[in-house]
Design a protein around this motif. Sequence first.
Motif, PDB file in Angstrom:
ATOM      1  N   ARG A  26      40.324  38.004  48.279  1.00 18.25           N
ATOM      2  CA  ARG A  26      40.884  37.779  46.944  1.00 18.25           C
ATOM      3  C   ARG A  26      40.306  38.751  45.931  1.00 18.25           C
ATOM      4  O   ARG A  26      41.027  39.293  45.083  1.00 18.25           O
ATOM      5  CB  ARG A  26      40.613  36.341  46.506  1.00 18.25           C
ATOM      6  CG  ARG A  26      41.555  35.323  47.142  1.00 18.25           C
ATOM      7  CD  ARG A  26      41.056  33.900  47.025  1.00 18.25           C
ATOM      8  NE  ARG A  26      40.397  33.630  45.753  1.00 18.25           N
ATOM      9  CZ  ARG A  26      39.426  32.733  45.615  1.00 18.25           C
ATOM     10  NH1 ARG A  26      38.987  32.057  46.672  1.00 18.25           N
ATOM     11  NH2 ARG A  26      38.890  32.521  44.435  1.00 18.25           N
ATOM     12  N   CYS A  27      39.019  38.985  46.035  1.00 24.18           N
ATOM     13  CA  CYS A  27      38.364  39.904  45.104  1.00 24.18           C
ATOM     14  C   CYS A  27      38.944  41.303  45.231  1.00 24.18           C
ATOM     15  O   CYS A  27      39.276  41.940  44.221  1.00 24.18           O
ATOM     16  CB  CYS A  27      36.864  39.913  45.371  1.00 24.18           C
ATOM     17  SG  CYS A  27      35.958  41.153  44.431  1.00 24.18           S
ATOM     18  N   GLY A  30      42.143  41.854  43.596  1.00 27.44           N
ATOM     19  CA  GLY A  30      42.172  41.722  42.146  1.00 27.44           C
ATOM     20  C   GLY A  30      42.278  40.295  41.665  1.00 27.44           C
ATOM     21  O   GLY A  30      42.511  40.052  40.474  1.00 27.44           O
ATOM     22  N   GLU A  31      42.092  39.339  42.566  1.00 33.36           N
ATOM     23  CA  GLU A  31      42.183  37.926  42.193  1.00 33.36           C
ATOM     24  C   GLU A  31      40.772  37.370  42.005  1.00 33.36           C
ATOM     25  O   GLU A  31      40.230  36.658  42.844  1.00 33.36           O
ATOM     26  CB  GLU A  31      42.927  37.146  43.277  1.00 33.36           C
ATOM     27  CG  GLU A  31      44.341  37.641  43.509  1.00 33.36           C
ATOM     28  CD  GLU A  31      44.977  37.019  44.741  1.00 33.36           C
ATOM     29  OE1 GLU A  31      44.382  36.093  45.318  1.00 33.36           O
ATOM     30  OE2 GLU A  31      46.062  37.482  45.132  1.00 33.36           O
ATOM     31  N   THR A  33      37.794  35.900  38.893  1.00 37.84           N
ATOM     32  CA  THR A  33      37.559  35.413  37.538  1.00 37.84           C
ATOM     33  C   THR A  33      36.136  35.758  37.109  1.00 37.84           C
ATOM     34  O   THR A  33      35.278  36.081  37.950  1.00 37.84           O
ATOM     35  CB  THR A  33      37.734  33.885  37.469  1.00 37.84           C
ATOM     36  OG1 THR A  33      36.709  33.275  38.304  1.00 37.84           O
ATOM     37  CG2 THR A  33      39.118  33.464  37.950  1.00 37.84           C
ATOM     38  N   ARG A 150      37.222  47.194  41.488  1.00 36.74           N
ATOM     39  CA  ARG A 150      38.321  46.244  41.399  1.00 36.74           C
ATOM     40  C   ARG A 150      38.017  45.113  40.407  1.00 36.74           C
ATOM     41  O   ARG A 150      38.878  44.710  39.618  1.00 36.74           O
ATOM     42  CB  ARG A 150      38.620  45.674  42.791  1.00 36.74           C
ATOM     43  CG  ARG A 150      39.855  44.771  42.841  1.00 36.74           C
ATOM     44  CD  ARG A 150      41.112  45.505  42.337  1.00 36.74           C
ATOM     45  NE  ARG A 150      41.371  46.715  43.071  1.00 36.74           N
ATOM     46  CZ  ARG A 150      42.120  46.771  44.170  1.00 36.74           C
ATOM     47  NH1 ARG A 150      42.652  45.685  44.661  1.00 36.74           N
ATOM     48  NH2 ARG A 150      42.327  47.938  44.767  1.00 36.74           N
ATOM     49  N   ILE A 151      36.796  44.617  40.429  1.00 37.62           N
ATOM     50  CA  ILE A 151      36.423  43.540  39.506  1.00 37.62           C
ATOM     51  C   ILE A 151      36.454  44.034  38.073  1.00 37.62           C
ATOM     52  O   ILE A 151      36.950  43.348  37.171  1.00 37.62           O
ATOM     53  CB  ILE A 151      35.020  42.993  39.864  1.00 37.62           C
ATOM     54  CG1 ILE A 151      35.055  42.309  41.233  1.00 37.62           C
ATOM     55  CG2 ILE A 151      34.541  42.002  38.803  1.00 37.62           C
ATOM     56  CD1 ILE A 151      33.674  41.989  41.781  1.00 37.62           C
ATOM     57  N   GLN A 153      38.231  46.496  36.830  1.00 41.64           N
ATOM     58  CA  GLN A 153      39.622  46.689  36.435  1.00 41.64           C
ATOM     59  C   GLN A 153      40.292  45.363  36.098  1.00 41.64           C
ATOM     60  O   GLN A 153      41.049  45.267  35.129  1.00 41.64           O
ATOM     61  CB  GLN A 153      40.392  47.372  37.575  1.00 41.64           C
ATOM     62  CG  GLN A 153      40.007  48.821  37.819  1.00 41.64           C
ATOM     63  CD  GLN A 153      40.583  49.360  39.116  1.00 41.64           C
ATOM     64  OE1 GLN A 153      41.349  48.685  39.807  1.00 41.64           O
ATOM     65  NE2 GLN A 153      40.200  50.577  39.479  1.00 41.64           N
ATOM     66  N   THR A 154      39.997  44.342  36.877  1.00 40.61           N
ATOM     67  CA  THR A 154      40.634  43.044  36.687  1.00 40.61           C
ATOM     68  C   THR A 154      40.113  42.319  35.454  1.00 40.61           C
ATOM     69  O   THR A 154      40.892  41.748  34.680  1.00 40.61           O
ATOM     70  CB  THR A 154      40.407  42.154  37.928  1.00 40.61           C
ATOM     71  OG1 THR A 154      40.937  42.806  39.082  1.00 40.61           O
ATOM     72  CG2 THR A 154      41.093  40.796  37.754  1.00 40.61           C
ATOM     73  N   LEU A 155      38.793  42.343  35.253  1.00 45.15           N
ATOM     74  CA  LEU A 155      38.185  41.536  34.201  1.00 45.15           C
ATOM     75  C   LEU A 155      37.909  42.308  32.910  1.00 45.15           C
ATOM     76  O   LEU A 155      37.655  41.697  31.877  1.00 45.15           O
ATOM     77  CB  LEU A 155      36.875  40.929  34.713  1.00 45.15           C
ATOM     78  CG  LEU A 155      36.983  40.025  35.950  1.00 45.15           C
ATOM     79  CD1 LEU A 155      35.614  39.497  36.331  1.00 45.15           C
ATOM     80  CD2 LEU A 155      37.951  38.869  35.696  1.00 45.15           C
TER      81      LEU A 155
END
Length: 221
Positions: A26-27, A30-31, A33, A150-151, A153-155
């Motif tokens: 998931r990480c 890009g999934e 939190t 990735r983290i 970019q996502t957060l």
Amino acid sequence: MTFHEQLARATAADRDDLLAAPVIRRCLAGEVTHELYVAFLIQAYHHVRHTVPLMMAVGARLPERHRWLQVAVLHYLDEETGHEEWILNDIMHAGGDREAAAASEPAIATEAMIAYAYDTVMRRNPLGFFGMVHVLEGTSVALALMAADRIQQTLGLPTRAFTYLRSHGELDKEHVNHLAGILARFTEAEDREAVIRCARGIYWLYGQVFRGLDAEVESGT
């Protein structure tokens, strides 16, 4: 085939099982939190803060035939000292509570992984600990830099929230080569078997750490 290559082959299925942990997938998709990233960092803090004490225990328990390893242990001690502080700072910059993280109890899976490492060093064969080094540094090279990108970019977190992942990923590239040189000098079957057994145990236990992160988030720890 070198022993480092033999170790990788002997533990390939264990490594695949770790990397199959849903939270890792998931990480990388890009999934993720803020809460999940902080939960990961908290568990990383709890096992990383034992790296130096474990290496000191290894150095103190080396058999005479492996006295040459003292130099390598000192090298690791110098490289690893203070990394737990990096993690606490990352927690703060990611929006977590630095003091609460430092005062928290580790998850049972994390505590079990630490206990297994100490048991390997203190009750079994201290050279087995290099199986744990293989797992944590090999996993770091494979995942740390990719996961950090990735983290972030996502957060949308600042770069200073990824000191541990990025520095560890780069540093462990060097450490993997250093470890291969050390393992090449492990010629006795009992030492090689100890390294492989420890690596397999740590792969499984580290997988449980990742598989328990969602529960850590839900419990608010």
